[in-house]
Design a protein around this motif. Structure first.
Motif, short mmCIF file in Angstrom:
data_model
loop_
_atom_site.label_atom_id
_atom_site.label_comp_id
_atom_site.label_asym_id
_atom_site.label_seq_id
_atom_site.Cartn_x
_atom_site.Cartn_y
_atom_site.Cartn_z
N GLN A 126 0.77 -1.24 0.06
CA GLN A 126 -0.08 0.08 0.01
C GLN A 126 0.98 1.28 -0.08
OE1 GLN A 126 -3.47 0.36 2.37
NE2 GLN A 126 -3.96 -1.90 2.15
N ARG A 127 2.10 1.23 0.64
CA ARG A 127 2.76 2.37 0.71
C ARG A 127 3.43 2.55 -0.69
NH1 ARG A 127 8.45 3.10 1.23
NH2 ARG A 127 9.08 4.96 2.13
N GLU A 128 3.69 1.62 -1.42
CA GLU A 128 4.39 1.79 -2.65
C GLU A 128 3.05 2.20 -3.89
OE1 GLU A 128 7.48 1.36 -4.12
OE2 GLU A 128 8.05 1.17 -1.92
N ALA A 129 2.10 1.79 -3.39
CA ALA A 129 1.07 2.39 -4.31
C ALA A 129 0.54 3.69 -4.12
CB ALA A 129 -0.23 1.42 -3.95
N GLY A 130 1.36 4.30 -2.98
CA GLY A 130 0.61 5.88 -2.53
C GLY A 130 -0.70 5.74 -1.96
N ALA A 131 -1.20 4.81 -1.11
CA ALA A 131 -2.44 4.49 -0.66
C ALA A 131 -2.34 5.11 0.85
CB ALA A 131 -2.82 3.44 -0.58
N LEU A 132 -1.10 5.56 1.30
CA LEU A 132 -1.12 5.90 2.87
C LEU A 132 -0.73 7.30 2.98
CD1 LEU A 132 0.89 2.88 4.04
CD2 LEU A 132 -1.45 3.18 3.90
N LYS A 133 -1.38 7.99 3.99
CA LYS A 133 -1.34 9.34 4.35
C LYS A 133 -0.18 9.96 5.07
CE LYS A 133 -6.28 9.88 4.59
NZ LYS A 133 -6.62 10.68 3.52
N ILE A 134 0.48 8.81 5.78
CA ILE A 134 1.77 9.41 6.62
C ILE A 134 2.69 8.40 6.44
CG2 ILE A 134 -0.05 10.23 8.30
CD1 ILE A 134 0.45 7.72 10.16
N SER A 135 3.86 8.79 7.09
CA SER A 135 4.99 7.77 6.90
C SER A 135 5.10 6.45 8.04
CB SER A 135 6.29 8.57 7.58
OG SER A 135 7.42 7.98 7.29
N HIS A 136 5.17 5.36 7.63
CA HIS A 136 5.31 4.37 8.31
C HIS A 136 6.54 3.48 8.33
CE1 HIS A 136 0.60 3.61 8.88
NE2 HIS A 136 0.76 4.57 7.76
N PHE A 137 6.86 2.96 9.59
CA PHE A 137 8.13 1.90 9.77
C PHE A 137 7.60 0.84 10.59
CE2 PHE A 137 9.93 6.36 9.36
CZ PHE A 137 11.03 5.90 8.54
N LEU A 138 8.33 -0.20 10.90
CA LEU A 138 7.90 -1.22 11.47
C LEU A 138 8.54 -1.43 13.01
CD1 LEU A 138 8.10 -4.50 9.12
CD2 LEU A 138 6.33 -2.90 9.91
N HIS A 139 7.71 -1.66 14.10
CA HIS A 139 8.30 -1.88 15.37
C HIS A 139 7.81 -3.40 15.54
CE1 HIS A 139 8.06 -0.85 19.85
NE2 HIS A 139 8.53 -2.28 19.72
N LEU A 140 8.95 -4.17 15.47
CA LEU A 140 8.78 -5.59 15.62
C LEU A 140 8.99 -5.86 17.42
CD1 LEU A 140 10.74 -7.49 13.02
CD2 LEU A 140 8.24 -6.89 12.95
N ARG A 141 7.98 -6.60 17.82
CA ARG A 141 7.86 -6.69 19.40
C ARG A 141 8.40 -8.08 19.62
NH1 ARG A 141 2.66 -6.74 21.13
NH2 ARG A 141 2.80 -5.76 23.16
N ALA A 142 9.49 -8.39 19.81
CA ALA A 142 10.09 -9.84 19.86
C ALA A 142 9.69 -10.47 21.14
CB ALA A 142 11.62 -9.81 19.53
N GLU A 143 8.84 -11.32 21.31
CA GLU A 143 8.42 -12.11 22.37
C GLU A 143 9.24 -13.30 22.57
OE1 GLU A 143 7.41 -13.02 25.61
OE2 GLU A 143 5.88 -11.39 24.99
N VAL A 144 10.16 -13.32 23.71
CA VAL A 144 11.11 -14.40 24.01
C VAL A 144 10.42 -15.39 24.55
CG1 VAL A 144 12.83 -12.62 24.29
CG2 VAL A 144 11.86 -13.24 26.23
N CYS A 145 9.09 -15.39 25.18
CA CYS A 145 8.55 -16.30 25.86
C CYS A 145 7.51 -16.97 24.64
CB CYS A 145 7.69 -16.17 26.75
SG CYS A 145 7.02 -16.98 27.71
#
Length: 379
Positions: A126-145
């Motif tokens: 969707q980002r590549e298609a220009g469908a998003l209004k704002i800037s997105h990054f990922l936050h991976l929540r790494a669950e060790v359990c």
């Protein structure tokens, strides 16, 4: 074709002060800052409203809420992503690190199933298609359990815009859920667990942590380095836990649960993030330390909207009143998170930075948005 936006007669929220002036954005970048109440021809008269940098959100579960609006109710991802993006824009957030859990527990009640890789791919489409209004990054929540953490993290790479990896450990009886009764109420409410199922769930998580936790923690740290992501801790409770965080090279602590942990974070040059809902509500829903208490002790650096996007601006203004310094309050959702995430091109009203800005006024101590621009484009 050059596109120019001028916001005039505004109370500009600058890094260390608020002053009446004007702001010009040209081709998505801030180019000029002026003083005074004059309104040039073609400018938008902000009528004395605040104009601040666009908000930077480091940890929100909001996308997860959109793809599963109720337990076991799955929503089409494309529609969920668009709705999530629009909701954040509508609360003044112009940069978001979308939190996605990696580390599944596919067995039993209260289980978590893998979803992050597929959802991230749809987000980037969707980002590549220009469908998003704002800037997105990922936050991976790494669950060790968990059972599958390292396999899931291996599916991501340096091109996936993974800006943050947080080390999560939800083993019952420590960190966020030191009080097992709080975990019991949460799991029974969300998953309709019986007493026996809850006991089994707790035993299973503790067995996973004992068998895989250390290897998962070390592996998640290594994967974050491979991505080039910022490392964050989550729910630090004791000084010893903060010491381990510092040894991992962590510079951001999400939601420390005690004053002791927050003090230790500052002693180790680790920035403290607290939830804006905690601040707005007046306390933690898990029974942990109140964000306001840490703010009063000068132990709060960054706010996160966590599970209520609209809480971010409201919480920052609340901090501004508490500290008697609105510029400082707003910095907890603009320049401070931008610095923590190593984003040098945004987070302040300053020539050369991205034209991400918000306009708002105060109504009975509540901020009311009147405009949001991402790279000079009204969203």
């Amino acid at each position: 074709m050059t596109e120019t936006l001028t916001l005039a007669n505004a109370r500009l929220v600058l890094p260390t002060e608020i002053r009446l002036g004007s702001l010009q954005i040209r081709d998505g970048v801030i180019t000029e800052i002026g003083d005074g109440a004059s309104v040039p021809t073609g400018a938008i008269d902000c009528e004395g409203d605040f104009v601040a940098p666009g908000l930077v959100e480091l940890h929100t579960d909001n996308l997860e809420r959109h793809i599963e609006p109720r337990p076991k109710v799955n929503w089409p991802h494309a529609a969920a992503i668009i709705a999530h993006d629009a909701e954040l824009a509508g609360t003044g957030i112009t940069t978001v690190f979308d939190a996605m859990r990696v580390g599944s527990i596919p067995r039993g009640k209260g289980r978590y199933l893998k979803y992050a890789r597929g959802l991230a791919s749809e987000l980037w489409e969707q980002r590549e298609a220009g469908a998003l209004k704002i800037s997105h990054f990922l936050h991976l929540r790494a669950e060790v359990c968990s059972e599958t953490l390292l396999e899931e993290m291996a599916e991501f790479g340096p091109d996936d815009r993974v800006g943050i990896v947080s080390l999560m450990d939800h083993t019952p009886g420590q960190r966020q859920f030191r009080d097992l009764s709080k975990l019991e109420a949460y799991m029974k409410g969300k998953h309709a667990m019986s007493d026996a199922a809850f006991v089994e769930h707790v035993a299973h998580l503790k067995e996973l942590r004992g068998r895989l936790g250390d290897a998962h923690e070390a592996g998640a740290v290594a994967e974050a380095r491979r991505y080039g992501a910022v490392l964050a801790s989550h729910d630090d409770t004791t000084e010893d836990q903060v010491t381990v965080s510092a040894q991992h090279g962590i510079h951001v602590a999400e939601f420390p649960t005690t004053v002791e942990a927050a003090r230790a974070c500052h002693a180790n040059d680790i920035a403290v993030i607290m939830g804006a809902p905690n601040l707005v509500r007046g306390g933690s829903h898990s029974g942990n330390v109140a964000a306001r208490e840490l703010a009063e002790l000068d132990l709060l650096d960054i706010l996160s909207s966590d599970y209520v996007p609209a809480a971010l601006l409201q919480g920052a203004c609340q901090l501004g009143r508490l500290w008697g310094d609105m510029a400082r309050g707003l910095s907890t959702v603009t320049s401070a998170p931008a610095r923590a995430a190593r984003l040098e091109d945004r987070g302040a009203i300053q020539p050369g930075l991205r034209g991400d800005v918000v306009r708002f006024q105060m109504f009975a101590d509540t901020p009311v948005l009147r405009g949001v621009w991402s790279q000079g484009r009204r969203v």
